[in-house]
Design an enzyme around this catalytic site. Structure first.
Site, PDB file in Angstrom:
ATOM      1  N   LEU A 173       0.959  -1.234  -0.052  1.00  0.00           N
ATOM      2  CA  LEU A 173      -0.187  -0.044  -0.053  1.00  0.00           C
ATOM      3  C   LEU A 173       0.894   1.193  -0.143  1.00  0.00           C
ATOM      4  CD1 LEU A 173      -2.583  -1.537   2.630  1.00  0.00           C
ATOM      5  CD2 LEU A 173      -2.924  -0.914   0.151  1.00  0.00           C
ATOM      6  N   PRO A 174       0.338   2.535  -0.419  1.00  0.00           N
ATOM      7  CA  PRO A 174       1.060   3.506  -0.437  1.00  0.00           C
ATOM      8  C   PRO A 174       1.910   3.928   0.747  1.00  0.00           C
ATOM      9  CG  PRO A 174      -1.037   3.817  -1.642  1.00  0.00           C
ATOM     10  CD  PRO A 174      -1.094   2.493  -0.637  1.00  0.00           C
ATOM     11  N   THR A 202       6.433   0.646   1.979  1.00  0.00           N
ATOM     12  CA  THR A 202       7.180   1.449   2.637  1.00  0.00           C
ATOM     13  C   THR A 202       6.473   2.722   3.449  1.00  0.00           C
ATOM     14  OG1 THR A 202       8.851   1.357   0.828  1.00  0.00           O
ATOM     15  CG2 THR A 202       9.099   2.912   2.333  1.00  0.00           C
ATOM     16  N   LYS A 222       9.570  10.807  -0.563  1.00  0.00           N
ATOM     17  CA  LYS A 222       8.853  10.119   0.527  1.00  0.00           C
ATOM     18  C   LYS A 222       9.529   9.212   1.331  1.00  0.00           C
ATOM     19  CE  LYS A 222       6.108   6.144   1.227  1.00  0.00           C
ATOM     20  NZ  LYS A 222       5.565   4.852   0.527  1.00  0.00           N
ATOM     21  N   LYS A 246      15.123  -0.246   5.662  1.00  0.00           N
ATOM     22  CA  LYS A 246      14.800   0.500   4.367  1.00  0.00           C
ATOM     23  C   LYS A 246      15.182   2.041   4.465  1.00  0.00           C
ATOM     24  CE  LYS A 246      12.161   1.173   0.434  1.00  0.00           C
ATOM     25  NZ  LYS A 246      12.712   0.700  -0.709  1.00  0.00           N
TER      26      LYS A 246
HETATM   27  P1  NAD Z   1       0.961   2.446  -6.318  1.00  0.00           P
HETATM   28  O1  NAD Z   1       0.474   3.754  -6.119  1.00  0.00           O
HETATM   29  O2  NAD Z   1       1.182   1.920  -8.022  1.00  0.00           O
HETATM   30  O3  NAD Z   1      -0.278   1.158  -5.988  1.00  0.00           O
HETATM   31  C1  NAD Z   1      -0.769   1.404  -4.678  1.00  0.00           C
HETATM   32  C2  NAD Z   1      -2.044   0.308  -4.802  1.00  0.00           C
HETATM   33  O4  NAD Z   1      -2.481   0.424  -3.460  1.00  0.00           O
HETATM   34  C3  NAD Z   1      -3.010   1.175  -5.793  1.00  0.00           C
HETATM   35  O5  NAD Z   1      -3.255   0.276  -6.927  1.00  0.00           O
HETATM   36  C4  NAD Z   1      -4.219   1.497  -4.783  1.00  0.00           C
HETATM   37  O6  NAD Z   1      -5.429   1.291  -5.544  1.00  0.00           O
HETATM   38  C5  NAD Z   1      -4.084   0.461  -3.912  1.00  0.00           C
HETATM   39  N1  NAD Z   1      -4.636   0.903  -2.491  1.00  0.00           N
HETATM   40  C6  NAD Z   1      -4.440   2.293  -1.818  1.00  0.00           C
HETATM   41  N2  NAD Z   1      -5.210   1.962  -0.913  1.00  0.00           N
HETATM   42  C7  NAD Z   1      -5.951   0.763  -0.667  1.00  0.00           C
HETATM   43  C8  NAD Z   1      -6.840   0.128   0.233  1.00  0.00           C
HETATM   44  N3  NAD Z   1      -7.229   0.707   1.231  1.00  0.00           N
HETATM   45  N4  NAD Z   1      -7.108  -1.099  -0.135  1.00  0.00           N
HETATM   46  C9  NAD Z   1      -6.752  -1.713  -1.333  1.00  0.00           C
HETATM   47  N5  NAD Z   1      -6.102  -1.223  -1.980  1.00  0.00           N
HETATM   48  C10 NAD Z   1      -5.493   0.085  -1.809  1.00  0.00           C
HETATM   49  O7  NAD Z   1       2.349   2.290  -5.544  1.00  0.00           O
HETATM   50  P2  NAD Z   1       3.369   1.350  -5.846  1.00  0.00           P
HETATM   51  O8  NAD Z   1       4.466   1.934  -6.464  1.00  0.00           O
HETATM   52  O9  NAD Z   1       3.018   0.101  -6.080  1.00  0.00           O
HETATM   53  O10 NAD Z   1       3.970   1.272  -4.120  1.00  0.00           O
HETATM   54  C11 NAD Z   1       3.548   0.670  -3.318  1.00  0.00           C
HETATM   55  C12 NAD Z   1       4.384   0.787  -1.946  1.00  0.00           C
HETATM   56  O11 NAD Z   1       5.719   0.066  -2.473  1.00  0.00           O
HETATM   57  C13 NAD Z   1       4.592   2.201  -1.291  1.00  0.00           C
HETATM   58  O12 NAD Z   1       4.758   1.897  -0.164  1.00  0.00           O
HETATM   59  C14 NAD Z   1       6.145   2.385  -1.983  1.00  0.00           C
HETATM   60  O13 NAD Z   1       6.877   3.276  -1.412  1.00  0.00           O
HETATM   61  C15 NAD Z   1       6.882   1.088  -1.948  1.00  0.00           C
HETATM   62  N6  NAD Z   1       7.840   1.126  -2.924  1.00  0.00           N
HETATM   63  C16 NAD Z   1       7.768   1.462  -4.375  1.00  0.00           C
HETATM   64  C17 NAD Z   1       8.997   1.115  -5.280  1.00  0.00           C
HETATM   65  C18 NAD Z   1       8.714   1.466  -6.727  1.00  0.00           C
HETATM   66  O14 NAD Z   1       9.458   1.732  -7.424  1.00  0.00           O
HETATM   67  N7  NAD Z   1       7.326   1.956  -7.069  1.00  0.00           N
HETATM   68  C19 NAD Z   1       9.845   0.620  -5.074  1.00  0.00           C
HETATM   69  C20 NAD Z   1      10.021   0.077  -3.705  1.00  0.00           C
HETATM   70  C21 NAD Z   1       9.115   0.265  -2.648  1.00  0.00           C
END
Ligand code: NAD
Length: 294
Positions: free
Chosen positions: A65-66, A96, A246, A171
């Site tokens: 999740l975000p 994260t 972030k 992290k």
């Molecule tokens: P994203 O915004 O693409 O995906 C988040 C998903 O969560 C979305 O599909 C959203 O609809 C869903 N969501 C939000 N609230 C929800 C809820 N209450 N119930 C169900 N679904 C819900 O984000 P991402 O890039 O996939 O990142 C996710 C996590 O991974 C973050 O914490 C980010 O910091 C971490 N991260 C991302 C990367 C990257 O390169 N994108 C790398 C390492 C870590």
């Protein structure tokens, strides 16, 4: 093979869940986005109508999740998932988030007898798709042993950092260092280039010398030095400036919690925030070179 509930199917969670389906697990998913759910349905997962429906009765519940507020809302409180899960379920939150929320969810899970581990990842969307993520885990030794049985189907390196919250601290430390050595690498390359050196030659020299680091080795920020790096492809991410800002914010919270003054981390955060505010949030984080050049 295990039964898995997967919540949060975005850029990272989507490919991670697909890898679990491919590994032969029975995967039930939930996301607020219908499009994201449909992609997993196409890959062979079952789509649930709510997070609880995806989670209750499963061997594992995973979430991607975000931010901390989404994780807290999903797991805590009377309506939260923890109150509805049995002690046979192991919960792995791969998002994260701030270490304080991870500890809070870990404590609530322990009080209810549910195994919980914060398991944030290193590696971006490409590593999520390739199943080569690194996981940094915070939880008990028992939960770690259970958790790694499923994390191994999405990643290559799985580390036990310590108790609940420790994965998020690891992290935060890692990404703060990443920001610092990326900025340092950009500074060194630009200084050399302005003095007439070829950035490619200078990169080779530093790679064979004591300046060697990950940013230089696999993610060179200077356009044209490394064919496949974001720098050579218009700084298309990769790892976005928005996410680095972030993560640096979370690192500052971690420093604040132990009353630690971290001048390099603070400066890195300031530079990345300025770069973001100048409209570069969606660019790859190696584009910080452009800020130094300007
Ligand atoms: P994203 O915004 O693409 O995906 C988040 C998903 O969560 C979305 O599909 C959203 O609809 C869903 N969501 C939000 N609230 C929800 C809820 N209450 N119930 C169900 N679904 C819900 O984000 P991402 O890039 O996939 O990142 C996710 C996590 O991974 C973050 O914490 C980010 O910091 C971490 N991260 C991302 C990367 C990257 O390169 N994108 C790398 C390492 C870590």
């Amino acid at each position: 093979m295990a039964t898995v509930g997967f919540i949060g199917l975005g850029n990272m969670g989507g490919p991670m869940a697909i890898n679990l389906v491919r590994a032969g697990h029975s995967v039930t998913v939930f996301d607020l986005s219908d499009v994201a759910c449909q992609q997993l349905a196409d890959a062979g997962a079952r789509v649930a109508g709510s997070a609880a429906e995806a989670a209750v009765g499963m061997d594992y519940v995973l979430s991607m999740l975000p931010a901390g507020k989404h994780v807290a809302a999903t797991y805590l409180g009377e309506d939260g998932l923890l109150a509805q899960l049995e002690s046979t379920t192991t919960v792995l939150d791969c998002s994260t988030i701030d270490a304080a929320t991870a500890r809070q969810v870990g404590e609530a899970a322990a009080a209810l007898g549910v195994g919980f581990m914060d398991s944030p990842v290193s590696g971006g969307v490409a590593a999520a798709a390739a199943g080569t993520l690194a996981f940094m885990c915070g939880g008990s030794a028992d939960t770690f042993e259970k958790g790694r049985l499923i994390l191994k189907d999405m990643g290559r390196n799985i580390f036990h950092a310590g108790p609940a919250g420790a994965g998020q601290v690891a992290k935060g430390c890692n990404n703060m260092l990443l920001a610092i050595h990326m900025i340092g690498t950009c500074e060194a390359l630009e200084m050399g280039a302005r003095n007439g050196l070829d950035p490619k030659v200078l990169s080779e020299i530093m790679l064979a010398s004591s300046g060697r680091n990950w940013s230089l080795e696999v993610y060179n920020p200077y356009p044209g030095v490394m064919e496949k790096s974001p720098a050579s492809n218009g700084y298309k991410p990769g790892f976005m400036v928005d996410l680095m800002v972030k993560d640096l914010g979370l690192a500052m919270e971690i420093a604040g919690q132990c009353d630690f003054d971290n001048p390099m981390g603070q400066l890195a955060r300031e530079l990345y925030s300025q770069h973001q505010q100048a409209g570069n949030g969606q660019m790859d984080f190696s584009s910080i070179l452009k800020k130094l050049q300007d």
